[in-house]
Design a protein around this motif. Structure first.
Motif, PDB file in Angstrom:
ATOM      1  N   VAL A 157       0.868  -1.181   0.000  1.00 41.65           N
ATOM      2  CA  VAL A 157       0.000   0.000   0.000  1.00 41.65           C
ATOM      3  C   VAL A 157       0.900   1.225   0.000  1.00 41.65           C
ATOM      4  CG1 VAL A 157      -1.894   1.177   1.142  1.00 41.65           C
ATOM      5  CG2 VAL A 157      -1.699  -1.313   1.314  1.00 41.65           C
ATOM      6  N   LEU A 158       0.888   1.975  -1.091  1.00 37.25           N
ATOM      7  CA  LEU A 158       1.791   3.109  -1.236  1.00 37.25           C
ATOM      8  C   LEU A 158       1.280   4.314  -0.453  1.00 37.25           C
ATOM      9  CD1 LEU A 158       2.749   2.897  -5.024  1.00 37.25           C
ATOM     10  CD2 LEU A 158       3.770   1.756  -3.045  1.00 37.25           C
ATOM     11  N   ASP A 159       2.218   5.142  -0.035  1.00 36.31           N
ATOM     12  CA  ASP A 159       1.890   6.324   0.751  1.00 36.31           C
ATOM     13  C   ASP A 159       1.332   7.421  -0.149  1.00 36.31           C
ATOM     14  OD1 ASP A 159       2.474   7.453   3.662  1.00 36.31           O
ATOM     15  OD2 ASP A 159       2.858   9.051   2.221  1.00 36.31           O
ATOM     16  N   LEU A 160       0.417   8.201   0.382  1.00 36.84           N
ATOM     17  CA  LEU A 160      -0.214   9.252  -0.405  1.00 36.84           C
ATOM     18  C   LEU A 160       0.696  10.452  -0.592  1.00 36.84           C
ATOM     19  CD1 LEU A 160      -2.899  10.017  -1.789  1.00 36.84           C
ATOM     20  CD2 LEU A 160      -3.597  11.090   0.355  1.00 36.84           C
ATOM     21  N   GLU A 161       1.528  10.764   0.415  1.00 32.75           N
ATOM     22  CA  GLU A 161       2.336  11.985   0.365  1.00 32.75           C
ATOM     23  C   GLU A 161       3.736  11.782  -0.198  1.00 32.75           C
ATOM     24  OE1 GLU A 161       0.713  11.051   3.144  1.00 32.75           O
ATOM     25  OE2 GLU A 161      -0.873  12.550   3.320  1.00 32.75           O
ATOM     26  N   THR A 162       4.301  10.597  -0.028  1.00 37.08           N
ATOM     27  CA  THR A 162       5.715  10.415  -0.366  1.00 37.08           C
ATOM     28  C   THR A 162       5.949   9.748  -1.710  1.00 37.08           C
ATOM     29  OG1 THR A 162       5.797   8.281   0.799  1.00 37.08           O
ATOM     30  CG2 THR A 162       6.317  10.256   2.077  1.00 37.08           C
ATOM     31  N   GLU A 163       4.910   9.192  -2.323  1.00 35.61           N
ATOM     32  CA  GLU A 163       5.093   8.473  -3.575  1.00 35.61           C
ATOM     33  C   GLU A 163       4.853   9.387  -4.768  1.00 35.61           C
ATOM     34  OE1 GLU A 163       6.225   5.477  -4.040  1.00 35.61           O
ATOM     35  OE2 GLU A 163       6.323   4.948  -1.918  1.00 35.61           O
ATOM     36  N   ALA A 164       5.854   9.476  -5.651  1.00 33.12           N
ATOM     37  CA  ALA A 164       5.700  10.297  -6.854  1.00 33.12           C
ATOM     38  C   ALA A 164       4.739   9.650  -7.840  1.00 33.12           C
ATOM     39  CB  ALA A 164       7.058  10.523  -7.509  1.00 33.12           C
ATOM     40  N   TYR A 165       4.748   8.316  -7.921  1.00 35.15           N
ATOM     41  CA  TYR A 165       3.870   7.578  -8.829  1.00 35.15           C
ATOM     42  C   TYR A 165       2.930   6.692  -8.007  1.00 35.15           C
ATOM     43  CZ  TYR A 165       7.614   8.926 -12.027  1.00 35.15           C
ATOM     44  OH  TYR A 165       8.550   9.631 -12.729  1.00 35.15           O
ATOM     45  N   ASN A 166       1.687   6.607  -8.439  1.00 38.80           N
ATOM     46  CA  ASN A 166       0.672   5.769  -7.783  1.00 38.80           C
ATOM     47  C   ASN A 166       0.493   6.076  -6.296  1.00 38.80           C
ATOM     48  OD1 ASN A 166       2.360   3.639  -9.811  1.00 38.80           O
ATOM     49  ND2 ASN A 166       0.153   3.804 -10.129  1.00 38.80           N
ATOM     50  N   PRO A 167       0.434   7.365  -5.904  1.00 35.74           N
ATOM     51  CA  PRO A 167       0.257   7.667  -4.482  1.00 35.74           C
ATOM     52  C   PRO A 167      -1.052   7.113  -3.940  1.00 35.74           C
ATOM     53  CG  PRO A 167      -0.133   9.622  -5.822  1.00 35.74           C
ATOM     54  CD  PRO A 167       0.420   8.583  -6.741  1.00 35.74           C
ATOM     55  N   GLY A 168      -0.968   6.431  -2.813  1.00 31.72           N
ATOM     56  CA  GLY A 168      -2.145   5.879  -2.162  1.00 31.72           C
ATOM     57  C   GLY A 168      -2.681   4.595  -2.759  1.00 31.72           C
ATOM     58  N   ASP A 169      -2.073   4.099  -3.832  1.00 33.18           N
ATOM     59  CA  ASP A 169      -2.580   2.901  -4.503  1.00 33.18           C
ATOM     60  C   ASP A 169      -2.130   1.617  -3.806  1.00 33.18           C
ATOM     61  OD1 ASP A 169      -3.966   4.230  -6.471  1.00 33.18           O
ATOM     62  OD2 ASP A 169      -2.321   4.182  -7.922  1.00 33.18           O
ATOM     63  N   VAL A 170      -2.929   0.565  -3.997  1.00 34.89           N
ATOM     64  CA  VAL A 170      -2.540  -0.787  -3.604  1.00 34.89           C
ATOM     65  C   VAL A 170      -1.969  -1.460  -4.849  1.00 34.89           C
ATOM     66  CG1 VAL A 170      -3.296  -3.018  -2.734  1.00 34.89           C
ATOM     67  CG2 VAL A 170      -4.322  -0.916  -1.839  1.00 34.89           C
ATOM     68  N   ILE A 171      -0.701  -1.861  -4.775  1.00 33.92           N
ATOM     69  CA  ILE A 171      -0.015  -2.474  -5.909  1.00 33.92           C
ATOM     70  C   ILE A 171       0.132  -3.968  -5.636  1.00 33.92           C
ATOM     71  CG2 ILE A 171       2.022  -2.437  -7.386  1.00 33.92           C
ATOM     72  CD1 ILE A 171       0.430   0.158  -7.417  1.00 33.92           C
ATOM     73  N   PHE A 172      -0.328  -4.782  -6.588  1.00 32.10           N
ATOM     74  CA  PHE A 172      -0.257  -6.243  -6.449  1.00 32.10           C
ATOM     75  C   PHE A 172       0.703  -6.797  -7.501  1.00 32.10           C
ATOM     76  CE2 PHE A 172      -1.484 -10.641  -6.338  1.00 32.10           C
ATOM     77  CZ  PHE A 172      -1.990 -10.844  -5.063  1.00 32.10           C
ATOM     78  N   THR A 173       1.606  -7.683  -7.059  1.00 29.50           N
ATOM     79  CA  THR A 173       2.568  -8.330  -7.949  1.00 29.50           C
ATOM     80  C   THR A 173       2.375  -9.835  -7.874  1.00 29.50           C
ATOM     81  OG1 THR A 173       4.169  -6.547  -7.553  1.00 29.50           O
ATOM     82  CG2 THR A 173       5.006  -8.571  -8.545  1.00 29.50           C
ATOM     83  N   VAL A 174       2.150 -10.483  -9.014  1.00 25.79           N
ATOM     84  CA  VAL A 174       1.878 -11.918  -8.997  1.00 25.79           C
ATOM     85  C   VAL A 174       3.144 -12.701  -8.648  1.00 25.79           C
ATOM     86  CG1 VAL A 174       0.037 -11.684 -10.689  1.00 25.79           C
ATOM     87  CG2 VAL A 174       2.354 -12.192 -11.458  1.00 25.79           C
ATOM     88  N   ASP A 175       2.985 -13.876  -8.057  1.00 22.47           N
ATOM     89  CA  ASP A 175       4.107 -14.740  -7.725  1.00 22.47           C
ATOM     90  C   ASP A 175       4.335 -15.746  -8.862  1.00 22.47           C
ATOM     91  OD1 ASP A 175       2.034 -16.542  -7.448  1.00 22.47           O
ATOM     92  OD2 ASP A 175       2.079 -16.539  -5.263  1.00 22.47           O
ATOM     93  N   ASP A 176       5.299 -16.651  -8.666  1.00 22.47           N
ATOM     94  CA  ASP A 176       5.629 -17.629  -9.712  1.00 22.47           C
ATOM     95  C   ASP A 176       4.447 -18.524 -10.063  1.00 22.47           C
ATOM     96  OD1 ASP A 176       8.184 -16.617  -9.788  1.00 22.47           O
ATOM     97  OD2 ASP A 176       9.043 -18.150  -8.474  1.00 22.47           O
ATOM     98  N   ARG A 177       3.642 -18.841  -9.084  1.00 20.88           N
ATOM     99  CA  ARG A 177       2.506 -19.723  -9.326  1.00 20.88           C
ATOM    100  C   ARG A 177       1.494 -19.100 -10.279  1.00 20.88           C
ATOM    101  NH1 ARG A 177      -0.962 -21.715  -4.236  1.00 20.88           N
ATOM    102  NH2 ARG A 177      -1.539 -19.505  -4.283  1.00 20.88           N
TER     103      ARG A 177
END
Length: 352
Positions: A98-118
């Protein structure tokens, strides 16, 4: 003896002729056997994964990774970019942040999901990105759905169901451009963020003590250049209030306040804290920057420093800068003198 060897040679030649004519006859009756023996065995050919697509040729109605292409748009993320919207649902697993709203230049406040090998081959991706795991922004129907992933700074792993996956291809992508809608949560392991003290323990490493200035008002007025030198050094020391993109706690902010009181009055310290260390979600954030005592211009020459007594028991310091432009600048700085020495109160400069 010679006659015996001649008979043997003639016998061998006769047998060879018989064998040769026999093979020729077999070839005439079974040519496919000889043809098969002359063909080189074919090497296994690489097969294209079912989740990869060509951004240049994909069209609505096509499919990738079992999802159907709903629409294709060009130019949404710059020249040569392609956005492909898919319909259908997928259950995938991986990790999230969960990215921070104030400190992130890109996607502030967003939830970023990264898939695993499966789940590496479970979602569509452009051929060019075949070695990059799918990483996308999660969208939510309600805030309560988003809150399941925790506050800003939270991380974790889980298995979720998504719909409406959008894959973006571009030569240059800033931040995370792919996205999907959360349809359901199967499992979720949440790791809350570290406290500011744990996450930002060295926030004050550049905050060296401000230079002190203690001559009485009479001596200071008699040597205004020393007053200016002190103000210059205070301005340089102020850069110790450095931005590092991490939040600080209320107690850490109190450390900043104590540090600023080494050169500024209490009122001015409170104002500097409001502008340079504002309150944000989950703590405070050091903005860094200049104190504003010295203008951001090239100063060619400093002239006419002057310290005079003010009307309210304070002192007024003025100085003129010759700058590399069409205008010069003048600083007016109000100072207070006490048992601990001099402190800077309100100040500002104007172009003249």
């Amino acid at each position: 003896m010679i006659r015996e060897w001649s008979i043997r040679i003639l016998t061998v030649l006769t047998l060879a002729a018989v064998l040769l004519f026999g093979l020729l006859g077999y070839y005439e009756r079974n040519p496919e056997v000889f043809a098969a023996s002359t063909v080189q065995p074919s090497l296994p050919q690489p097969t294209e994964s079912g989740n990869l697509f060509d951004p240049a040729t994909i069209r609505p109605g096509d499919s990738a990774a079992g999802l159907s292409v709903q629409s294709v748009k060009s130019g949404t993320h710059g020249t040569n970019s392609v956005s492909v919207q898919f319909s259908g649902s997928k259950e995938i697993s991986g990790r999230f942040e969960v990215l921070d709203l104030e400190t992130e230049a890109y996607n502030p406040g967003d939830v970023i999901f990264t898939v695993d090998d499966r789940s590496a081959a479970s979602l569509p991706k452009a051929k060019t990105f075949h070695e990059v795991p799918n990483r996308f922004v999660l969208h939510f129907d309600t805030n309560s759905d988003k809150s399941k992933f925790g506050e800003a700074g939270s991380t974790g792993t889980g298995s979720i169901v998504i719909t409406d996956y959008k894959a973006v291809y571009a030569d240059i992508l800033e931040g995370v451009s792919d996205s999907a809608m959360l349809a359901g949560v199967k499992t979720l392991h949440l790791v809350p963020p570290l406290s500011p003290e744990q996450n930002n323990p060295d926030f004050a490493k550049e905050m060296k003590p401000f230079p002190t200035f203690k001559p009485d008002p009479r001596k200071a007025a008699g040597d205004p250049w020393s007053v200016y030198a002190w103000i210059e050094n205070v301005n340089k020391s102020f850069y110790g209030l450095a931005y590092n993109g991490k939040k600080i706690s209320a107690s850490q902010r109190d450390q900043v306040k104590h540090w600023l009181r080494g050169a500024f009055t209490e009122d001015r310290t409170d104002e500097l804290l409001r502008t340079h260390v504002p309150e944000v979600e989950g703590g405070y954030l050091i903005g860094g920057g200049s104190s504003g005592l010295i203008p951001p211009v090239v100063i060619k020459e400093v002239r006419d420093p002057l310290l005079t007594a003010g009307r309210n028991g304070d002192y007024v310091f003025t100085v003129t800068w010759i700058v590399s432009g069409t205008q010069d600048a003048k600083l007016t700085c109000y100072l207070q003198y006490g048992a601990s020495g001099w402190r800077i109160d309100r100040y500002g400069y104007e172009m003249i």
